[in-house]
Motif scaffolding. Structure first.
Motif, PDB file in Angstrom:
ATOM      1  N   GLU A  38       0.810  -1.217   0.000  1.00 45.76           N
ATOM      2  CA  GLU A  38       0.000   0.000   0.000  1.00 45.76           C
ATOM      3  C   GLU A  38       0.845   1.270   0.000  1.00 45.76           C
ATOM      4  O   GLU A  38       0.457   2.269  -0.615  1.00 45.76           O
ATOM      5  CB  GLU A  38      -0.962  -0.001   1.187  1.00 45.76           C
ATOM      6  CG  GLU A  38      -2.006   1.085   1.126  1.00 45.76           C
ATOM      7  CD  GLU A  38      -2.847   1.076  -0.153  1.00 45.76           C
ATOM      8  OE1 GLU A  38      -3.038   2.166  -0.731  1.00 45.76           O
ATOM      9  OE2 GLU A  38      -3.310   0.004  -0.571  1.00 45.76           O
ATOM     10  N   GLU A  39       1.997   1.259   0.647  1.00 40.53           N
ATOM     11  CA  GLU A  39       2.829   2.466   0.678  1.00 40.53           C
ATOM     12  C   GLU A  39       3.312   2.827  -0.736  1.00 40.53           C
ATOM     13  O   GLU A  39       3.256   3.983  -1.142  1.00 40.53           O
ATOM     14  CB  GLU A  39       4.023   2.267   1.611  1.00 40.53           C
ATOM     15  CG  GLU A  39       4.854   3.515   1.781  1.00 40.53           C
ATOM     16  CD  GLU A  39       5.988   3.356   2.784  1.00 40.53           C
ATOM     17  OE1 GLU A  39       6.725   4.327   2.966  1.00 40.53           O
ATOM     18  OE2 GLU A  39       6.140   2.254   3.367  1.00 40.53           O
ATOM     19  N   ILE A  40       3.743   1.821  -1.480  1.00 37.15           N
ATOM     20  CA  ILE A  40       4.174   2.061  -2.859  1.00 37.15           C
ATOM     21  C   ILE A  40       2.977   2.476  -3.705  1.00 37.15           C
ATOM     22  O   ILE A  40       3.068   3.406  -4.515  1.00 37.15           O
ATOM     23  CB  ILE A  40       4.870   0.820  -3.442  1.00 37.15           C
ATOM     24  CG1 ILE A  40       6.146   0.509  -2.661  1.00 37.15           C
ATOM     25  CG2 ILE A  40       5.183   1.023  -4.928  1.00 37.15           C
ATOM     26  CD1 ILE A  40       6.766  -0.835  -3.003  1.00 37.15           C
ATOM     27  N   ALA A  41       1.856   1.806  -3.519  1.00 41.85           N
ATOM     28  CA  ALA A  41       0.645   2.138  -4.268  1.00 41.85           C
ATOM     29  C   ALA A  41       0.251   3.594  -4.034  1.00 41.85           C
ATOM     30  O   ALA A  41      -0.113   4.304  -4.980  1.00 41.85           O
ATOM     31  CB  ALA A  41      -0.493   1.201  -3.876  1.00 41.85           C
ATOM     32  N   GLU A  42       0.333   4.042  -2.796  1.00 44.62           N
ATOM     33  CA  GLU A  42      -0.039   5.426  -2.486  1.00 44.62           C
ATOM     34  C   GLU A  42       0.916   6.410  -3.157  1.00 44.62           C
ATOM     35  O   GLU A  42       0.487   7.460  -3.645  1.00 44.62           O
ATOM     36  CB  GLU A  42      -0.072   5.662  -0.974  1.00 44.62           C
ATOM     37  CG  GLU A  42      -0.564   7.035  -0.579  1.00 44.62           C
ATOM     38  CD  GLU A  42      -1.941   7.400  -1.140  1.00 44.62           C
ATOM     39  OE1 GLU A  42      -2.155   8.595  -1.453  1.00 44.62           O
ATOM     40  OE2 GLU A  42      -2.804   6.505  -1.289  1.00 44.62           O
ATOM     41  N   LEU A  43       2.187   6.085  -3.212  1.00 43.77           N
ATOM     42  CA  LEU A  43       3.145   6.958  -3.900  1.00 43.77           C
ATOM     43  C   LEU A  43       2.833   7.035  -5.393  1.00 43.77           C
ATOM     44  O   LEU A  43       2.922   8.110  -5.996  1.00 43.77           O
ATOM     45  CB  LEU A  43       4.576   6.466  -3.667  1.00 43.77           C
ATOM     46  CG  LEU A  43       5.089   6.666  -2.245  1.00 43.77           C
ATOM     47  CD1 LEU A  43       6.371   5.876  -2.023  1.00 43.77           C
ATOM     48  CD2 LEU A  43       5.306   8.147  -1.947  1.00 43.77           C
ATOM     49  N   LEU A  44       2.451   5.924  -5.981  1.00 42.41           N
ATOM     50  CA  LEU A  44       2.061   5.942  -7.393  1.00 42.41           C
ATOM     51  C   LEU A  44       0.798   6.777  -7.594  1.00 42.41           C
ATOM     52  O   LEU A  44       0.679   7.511  -8.586  1.00 42.41           O
ATOM     53  CB  LEU A  44       1.862   4.527  -7.916  1.00 42.41           C
ATOM     54  CG  LEU A  44       3.144   3.704  -8.054  1.00 42.41           C
ATOM     55  CD1 LEU A  44       2.821   2.266  -8.402  1.00 42.41           C
ATOM     56  CD2 LEU A  44       4.076   4.319  -9.090  1.00 42.41           C
ATOM     57  N   ARG A  45      -0.136   6.698  -6.653  1.00 42.73           N
ATOM     58  CA  ARG A  45      -1.343   7.533  -6.739  1.00 42.73           C
ATOM     59  C   ARG A  45      -0.986   9.019  -6.639  1.00 42.73           C
ATOM     60  O   ARG A  45      -1.611   9.856  -7.300  1.00 42.73           O
ATOM     61  CB  ARG A  45      -2.339   7.139  -5.659  1.00 42.73           C
ATOM     62  CG  ARG A  45      -2.982   5.785  -5.901  1.00 42.73           C
ATOM     63  CD  ARG A  45      -4.053   5.477  -4.850  1.00 42.73           C
ATOM     64  NE  ARG A  45      -4.425   4.080  -4.910  1.00 42.73           N
ATOM     65  CZ  ARG A  45      -4.142   3.176  -3.966  1.00 42.73           C
ATOM     66  NH1 ARG A  45      -3.508   3.526  -2.861  1.00 42.73           N
ATOM     67  NH2 ARG A  45      -4.516   1.916  -4.118  1.00 42.73           N
ATOM     68  N   GLU A  46      -0.009   9.331  -5.816  1.00 46.94           N
ATOM     69  CA  GLU A  46       0.456  10.723  -5.719  1.00 46.94           C
ATOM     70  C   GLU A  46       1.053  11.170  -7.052  1.00 46.94           C
ATOM     71  O   GLU A  46       0.851  12.318  -7.477  1.00 46.94           O
ATOM     72  CB  GLU A  46       1.498  10.869  -4.603  1.00 46.94           C
ATOM     73  CG  GLU A  46       0.923  10.766  -3.209  1.00 46.94           C
ATOM     74  CD  GLU A  46      -0.049  11.896  -2.881  1.00 46.94           C
ATOM     75  OE1 GLU A  46       0.215  13.068  -3.274  1.00 46.94           O
ATOM     76  OE2 GLU A  46      -1.070  11.619  -2.241  1.00 46.94           O
ATOM     77  N   ALA A  47       1.775  10.273  -7.723  1.00 45.60           N
ATOM     78  CA  ALA A  47       2.327  10.598  -9.037  1.00 45.60           C
ATOM     79  C   ALA A  47       1.204  10.865 -10.036  1.00 45.60           C
ATOM     80  O   ALA A  47       1.306  11.776 -10.867  1.00 45.60           O
ATOM     81  CB  ALA A  47       3.238   9.472  -9.519  1.00 45.60           C
ATOM     82  N   HIS A  52      -2.006  14.800 -13.234  1.00 48.81           N
ATOM     83  CA  HIS A  52      -3.261  15.513 -13.506  1.00 48.81           C
ATOM     84  C   HIS A  52      -3.034  17.024 -13.452  1.00 48.81           C
ATOM     85  O   HIS A  52      -3.553  17.764 -14.293  1.00 48.81           O
ATOM     86  CB  HIS A  52      -4.357  15.105 -12.517  1.00 48.81           C
ATOM     87  CG  HIS A  52      -5.013  13.803 -12.831  1.00 48.81           C
ATOM     88  ND1 HIS A  52      -5.810  13.607 -13.930  1.00 48.81           N
ATOM     89  CD2 HIS A  52      -4.973  12.617 -12.191  1.00 48.81           C
ATOM     90  CE1 HIS A  52      -6.236  12.360 -13.962  1.00 48.81           C
ATOM     91  NE2 HIS A  52      -5.741  11.739 -12.918  1.00 48.81           N
ATOM     92  N   GLU A  53      -2.250  17.465 -12.487  1.00 46.85           N
ATOM     93  CA  GLU A  53      -1.937  18.894 -12.392  1.00 46.85           C
ATOM     94  C   GLU A  53      -1.125  19.338 -13.609  1.00 46.85           C
ATOM     95  O   GLU A  53      -1.372  20.405 -14.175  1.00 46.85           O
ATOM     96  CB  GLU A  53      -1.182  19.188 -11.103  1.00 46.85           C
ATOM     97  CG  GLU A  53      -2.038  19.032  -9.866  1.00 46.85           C
ATOM     98  CD  GLU A  53      -1.264  19.265  -8.585  1.00 46.85           C
ATOM     99  OE1 GLU A  53      -0.189  19.902  -8.627  1.00 46.85           O
ATOM    100  OE2 GLU A  53      -1.737  18.806  -7.531  1.00 46.85           O
TER     101      GLU A  53
END
Length: 81
Positions: A38-47, A52-53
């Motif tokens: 999940e920690e890696i997944a969350e970092l990918l979601r942040e990317a 999007h920005e």
């Protein structure tokens, strides 16, 4: 061809390219979340959020530059990753 015209050709490509990477990051985030990373997944979601920005900023730049060059809209080539 001046620099602004070149930019009007490049921006649509960059927009499409970033969209493809965002979709790929999101798929990997789901895969890793399912594998307990999940920690890696969350970092990918942040990317994905950052892309999007960037997407929004690139679209605004294209609009202010005058839109895509005539005959250039939808042009895309594939990168092999």
């Amino acid at each position: 061809m001046n620099d602004l015209d070149k930019l009007r050709i490049m921006l649509p490509h960059w927009i499409e390219h970033n969209k493809g990477h965002g979709e790929e990051f999101f798929r990997w985030a789901d895969t890793l979340a399912g594998a307990g990373e999940e920690e890696i997944a969350e970092l990918l979601r942040e990317a994905v959020k950052a892309l999007h920005e960037a997407h929004h900023a690139l679209e605004q730049a294209l609009d202010k530059a005058g839109g895509p060059m005539e005959g250039q809209a939808g042009g895309h080539h594939h990168h092999h990753h």
